[in-house]
Design a protein around this motif. Structure first.
Motif, PDB file in Angstrom:
ATOM      1  N   UNK A   1       9.599   8.995 -11.585  1.00 42.99           N
ATOM      2  CA  UNK A   1       9.756   7.565 -11.341  1.00 42.99           C
ATOM      3  C   UNK A   1      10.685   7.345 -10.162  1.00 42.99           C
ATOM      4  N   UNK A   2      10.713   6.112  -9.664  1.00 45.39           N
ATOM      5  CA  UNK A   2      11.530   5.803  -8.488  1.00 45.39           C
ATOM      6  C   UNK A   2      12.245   4.472  -8.671  1.00 45.39           C
ATOM      7  N   UNK A   3      13.502   4.439  -8.226  1.00 45.20           N
ATOM      8  CA  UNK A   3      14.237   3.186  -8.155  1.00 45.20           C
ATOM      9  C   UNK A   3      14.772   3.010  -6.742  1.00 45.20           C
ATOM     10  N   UNK A   4      15.090   1.770  -6.406  1.00 39.14           N
ATOM     11  CA  UNK A   4      15.659   1.440  -5.102  1.00 39.14           C
ATOM     12  C   UNK A   4      17.043   0.851  -5.318  1.00 39.14           C
ATOM     13  N   UNK A   5      18.051   1.514  -4.843  1.00 42.08           N
ATOM     14  CA  UNK A   5      19.405   0.980  -4.892  1.00 42.08           C
ATOM     15  C   UNK A   5      19.754   0.510  -3.493  1.00 42.08           C
ATOM     16  N   UNK A   6      19.574  -0.805  -3.274  1.00 43.22           N
ATOM     17  CA  UNK A   6      19.648  -1.315  -1.915  1.00 43.22           C
ATOM     18  C   UNK A   6      18.516  -0.701  -1.115  1.00 43.22           C
ATOM     19  N   UNK A   7      18.819  -0.173   0.068  1.00 39.25           N
ATOM     20  CA  UNK A   7      17.767   0.454   0.878  1.00 39.25           C
ATOM     21  C   UNK A   7      17.461   1.896   0.477  1.00 39.25           C
TER      22      UNK A   7
ATOM     23  N   UNK B   1      16.965   7.713 -18.426  1.00 40.82           N
ATOM     24  CA  UNK B   1      16.093   8.209 -19.484  1.00 40.82           C
ATOM     25  C   UNK B   1      15.011   7.173 -19.790  1.00 40.82           C
ATOM     26  N   UNK B   2      15.406   5.910 -19.869  1.00 41.58           N
ATOM     27  CA  UNK B   2      14.451   4.832 -20.161  1.00 41.58           C
ATOM     28  C   UNK B   2      13.430   4.668 -19.050  1.00 41.58           C
ATOM     29  N   UNK B   3      13.832   4.924 -17.814  1.00 41.08           N
ATOM     30  CA  UNK B   3      12.873   4.882 -16.706  1.00 41.08           C
ATOM     31  C   UNK B   3      11.754   5.896 -16.944  1.00 41.08           C
ATOM     32  N   UNK B   4      12.149   7.086 -17.390  1.00 38.48           N
ATOM     33  CA  UNK B   4      11.150   8.108 -17.674  1.00 38.48           C
ATOM     34  C   UNK B   4      10.235   7.713 -18.816  1.00 38.48           C
ATOM     35  N   UNK B   5      10.819   7.090 -19.849  1.00 41.99           N
ATOM     36  CA  UNK B   5      10.012   6.654 -20.988  1.00 41.99           C
ATOM     37  C   UNK B   5       8.993   5.590 -20.580  1.00 41.99           C
ATOM     38  N   UNK B   6       9.388   4.712 -19.685  1.00 39.75           N
ATOM     39  CA  UNK B   6       8.526   3.591 -19.308  1.00 39.75           C
ATOM     40  C   UNK B   6       7.534   3.938 -18.213  1.00 39.75           C
ATOM     41  N   UNK B   7       7.979   4.703 -17.199  1.00 38.15           N
ATOM     42  CA  UNK B   7       7.136   4.932 -16.020  1.00 38.15           C
ATOM     43  C   UNK B   7       6.604   6.353 -15.900  1.00 38.15           C
ATOM     44  N   UNK B   8       7.058   7.251 -16.760  1.00 44.27           N
ATOM     45  CA  UNK B   8       6.548   8.613 -16.687  1.00 44.27           C
ATOM     46  C   UNK B   8       7.586   9.592 -16.156  1.00 44.27           C
ATOM     47  N   UNK B   9       7.243  10.896 -16.134  1.00 37.46           N
ATOM     48  CA  UNK B   9       8.221  11.935 -15.762  1.00 37.46           C
ATOM     49  C   UNK B   9       8.697  11.860 -14.322  1.00 37.46           C
TER      50      UNK B   9
ATOM     51  N   UNK C   1       0.823  -1.205   0.000  1.00 36.55           N
ATOM     52  CA  UNK C   1       0.000   0.000   0.000  1.00 36.55           C
ATOM     53  C   UNK C   1       0.855   1.252   0.000  1.00 36.55           C
ATOM     54  N   UNK C   2       1.952   1.202   0.800  1.00 37.78           N
ATOM     55  CA  UNK C   2       2.844   2.361   0.824  1.00 37.78           C
ATOM     56  C   UNK C   2       3.549   2.539  -0.514  1.00 37.78           C
ATOM     57  N   UNK C   3       3.974   1.393  -1.105  1.00 31.20           N
ATOM     58  CA  UNK C   3       4.672   1.475  -2.380  1.00 31.20           C
ATOM     59  C   UNK C   3       3.776   2.053  -3.466  1.00 31.20           C
ATOM     60  N   UNK C   4       2.507   1.745  -3.385  1.00 35.37           N
ATOM     61  CA  UNK C   4       1.599   2.209  -4.424  1.00 35.37           C
ATOM     62  C   UNK C   4       1.456   3.726  -4.422  1.00 35.37           C
ATOM     63  N   UNK C   5       1.810   4.365  -3.291  1.00 35.47           N
ATOM     64  CA  UNK C   5       1.750   5.824  -3.248  1.00 35.47           C
ATOM     65  C   UNK C   5       3.069   6.454  -3.672  1.00 35.47           C
ATOM     66  N   UNK C   6       4.130   5.625  -3.786  1.00 40.99           N
ATOM     67  CA  UNK C   6       5.402   6.121  -4.283  1.00 40.99           C
ATOM     68  C   UNK C   6       5.322   6.299  -5.801  1.00 40.99           C
ATOM     69  N   UNK C   7       6.236   7.074  -6.369  1.00 42.18           N
ATOM     70  CA  UNK C   7       6.295   7.140  -7.830  1.00 42.18           C
ATOM     71  C   UNK C   7       6.519   5.747  -8.417  1.00 42.18           C
ATOM     72  N   UNK C   8       6.042   5.497  -9.639  1.00 46.47           N
ATOM     73  CA  UNK C   8       6.194   4.174 -10.238  1.00 46.47           C
ATOM     74  C   UNK C   8       7.639   3.869 -10.594  1.00 46.47           C
ATOM     75  N   UNK C   9       7.920   2.582 -10.712  1.00 46.01           N
ATOM     76  CA  UNK C   9       9.261   2.151 -11.082  1.00 46.01           C
ATOM     77  C   UNK C   9       9.347   0.647 -11.069  1.00 46.01           C
ATOM     78  N   UNK C  10      10.496   0.086 -11.422  1.00 43.35           N
ATOM     79  CA  UNK C  10      10.644  -1.366 -11.422  1.00 43.35           C
ATOM     80  C   UNK C  10      10.493  -1.931 -10.014  1.00 43.35           C
TER      81      UNK C  10
END
Length: 493
Positions: free
Chosen positions: A68-74, A58-66, A27-36
């Motif tokens: 987006x969020x990624x997680x590098x470890x924690x 750049x590809x993250x923006x193309x796929x998930x929108x302007x 539920x918390x993740x769903x409120x975060x910006x989209x991403x892998x």
């Protein structure tokens, strides 16, 4: 049987507990910006190619929108692609997105001092003081312009010594740009053959290459482990120790000859401020902040501007017709009897447009300098926690077809209207925007114009490659865009 009867309720209770946690996290993740989807502990580490991090984002923006969020470890990182979203974050919500993230290498090297990687009151005071001092010593004024003009002439003399041969201009451009910084902070310039000066530039260049390499991103994920293993960090820390010693010697020498009634440079001004606040126990004006400020000024001002100059020459060699037209405008407006001045720029729309297009096309800092949120916030409907690293993808702004007709092509017409006058674009933000905009923007713009116009005024430039063989795409596998190696020869016009 009793154990079995007892175990079943415990198992059900444990499963219920785990499912509840999973649902809450989802539920918390769903409120975060989209991403892998991140993996436990690793996040998206296995999905990101650090050797091509610019294209990955750049590809993250193309796929998930302007947004987006990624997680590098924690660690959570927000990627902003496009001018509209960066403008909204850095201008409309500028106070929230005004921090710098906590990065392992700056923390270990600078220990929370200086003006680039600090936040809060320390950053505000250091930035305010530095901007004020640079202005007082000529930022955008005649006095600093004269220093750049003098250095352009010195650079020209060095180029003349190499007439008739092909040579790599990288070192000469670095020496020229660095000497301008030296004139501001040390009130002196150095001969291009000064070995101490050459050694210091080598240290700074090597240091800049390390901290902008893919390795720096990886090191930031597990610094407490990696710092104990052999790696580039060993060289990095040794370099910083040498640079710090060099700068400290300059500070000590200034203290011995300081005249508070006649400050000569940035160091003098800072030392005077230190004396004024010596009885203030919470003062930010101390030796550590002074030393780190000086290192930051050198690293930021020297590498980026000298890279821009080197890239500018390569592009002009690639497009001789454009170069010829710039030289014609120089001949008509300036002539050959005097040095170019900033006033000339207003009368030279084509040259001005070419320089704008060089900065847009070369896109020296494609990722932008990262920011961080200083509080929890909701941005475009997404929850972004406090302390999240934010990358403003400057490259997606400077290469946006919405604002630039042929973004992947070098075309000065991007900055010219139908009458041939300079046309501004709100998406032209190579120095970023907002509260953390590059404080050296005015100096960099001045240097690029004065150095380039002087070189084109005095010299015909040739490349060691045929025009069609010149590759103006940046070197691969780096978080910054630098030109591919080339050599030039010069002849007097």
């Amino acid at each position: 049987m009793e154990l079995y009867g007892l175990g079943m309720p415990l198992l059900v209770l444990m499963l219920t507990f785990l499912v509840t946690i999973w649902i809450r996290r989802k539920g918390r993740r769903s409120t975060f910006p989209p991403g892998p989807t991140p993996l436990p502990l690793l996040g998206n580490l296995l999905q990101i190619n650090f050797k091509n991090i610019v294209e990955e984002f750049i590809q993250l923006g193309s796929k998930y929108g302007p947004v987006s969020m990624i997680h590098l470890g924690p660690k959570k990182m927000v990627i902003l692609n496009g001018y509209d979203v960066v403008r909204e974050a850095f201008l409309e919500k500028g106070e929230v997105f005004s921090d710098r993230p906590s990065l392992a290498i700056p923390e270990m090297v600078f220990k929370g001092h200086g003006l680039i990687f600090t936040n809060g009151e320390r950053w505000k005071q250091m930035r305010r003081f530095t901007l004020s001092t640079l202005r007082n010593f000529g930022m955008g004024k005649r006095s600093l312009e004269e220093r750049v003009q003098e250095e352009a002439r010195c650079l020209g003399e060095e180029l003349q010594k190499r007439r008739g041969t092909f040579f790599d201009p990288t070192l000469l451009f670095s020496l020229a740009v660095s000497n301008v910084v030296c004139s501001i902070v040390f009130e002196e310039r150095y001969d291009y053959a000064d070995q101490n000066f050459l050694n210091m530039l080598d240290l700074m260049k090597e240091t800049f290459q390390i901290v902008t390499s893919p390795w720096a991103q990886i090191f930031d994920l597990a610094p407490n482990l990696l710092k104990h293993l052999p790696g580039p960090q060993d060289k990095l820390f040794k370099n910083f120790d040498k640079i710090r010693t060099y700068v400290l010697e300059k500070v000590k020498a200034h203290e011995k000859t300081l005249d508070e009634n006649c400050p000569r440079d940035y160091i003098d001004c800072f030392l005077i401020k230190m004396n004024q606040e010596k009885d203030n126990p919470t003062t930010e004006f101390n030796y550590e902040n002074l030393i780190v400020n000086l290192i930051h000024l050198f690293l930021a001002a020297t590498e980026t501007t000298s890279t821009s100059l080197r890239y500018s020459i390569l592009i002009l060699l690639k497009y001789p017709k454009i170069t010829k037209k710039v030289q014609e405008e120089i001949d008509n407006i300036i002539g050959n009897a005097r040095s170019p001045s900033l006033e000339d720029r207003l009368k030279m729309p084509f040259t001005d447009a070419v320089i704008h297009e060089i900065q847009r096309f070369t896109d020296i800092t494609p990722l932008g300098v990262p920011r961080a949120t200083n509080q929890d916030t909701v941005f475009r409907g997404y929850h972004i926690p406090k302390g999240v690293t934010v990358f403003p993808m400057i490259t997606t702004i400077l290469k946006d077809s919405k604002y630039f007709k042929n973004p992947q092509k070098f075309d000065p017409a991007h900055f010219l209207d139908e009458q041939g006058n300079v046309k501004k674009s709100e998406a032209f933000i190579p120095f970023s925007i907002g509260k953390r905009v590059c404080l050296g923007e005015g100096l960099a713009r001045m240097e690029i114009f004065l150095f380039l116009t002087y070189l084109l005024q005095k010299f015909e430039l040739k490349c060691d490659m045929k025009t069609e063989d010149i590759d103006i795409s940046p070197m691969p596998n780096s978080g910054v865009h630098v030109p591919r190696p080339y050599q030039i020869s010069v002849t007097l016009r």
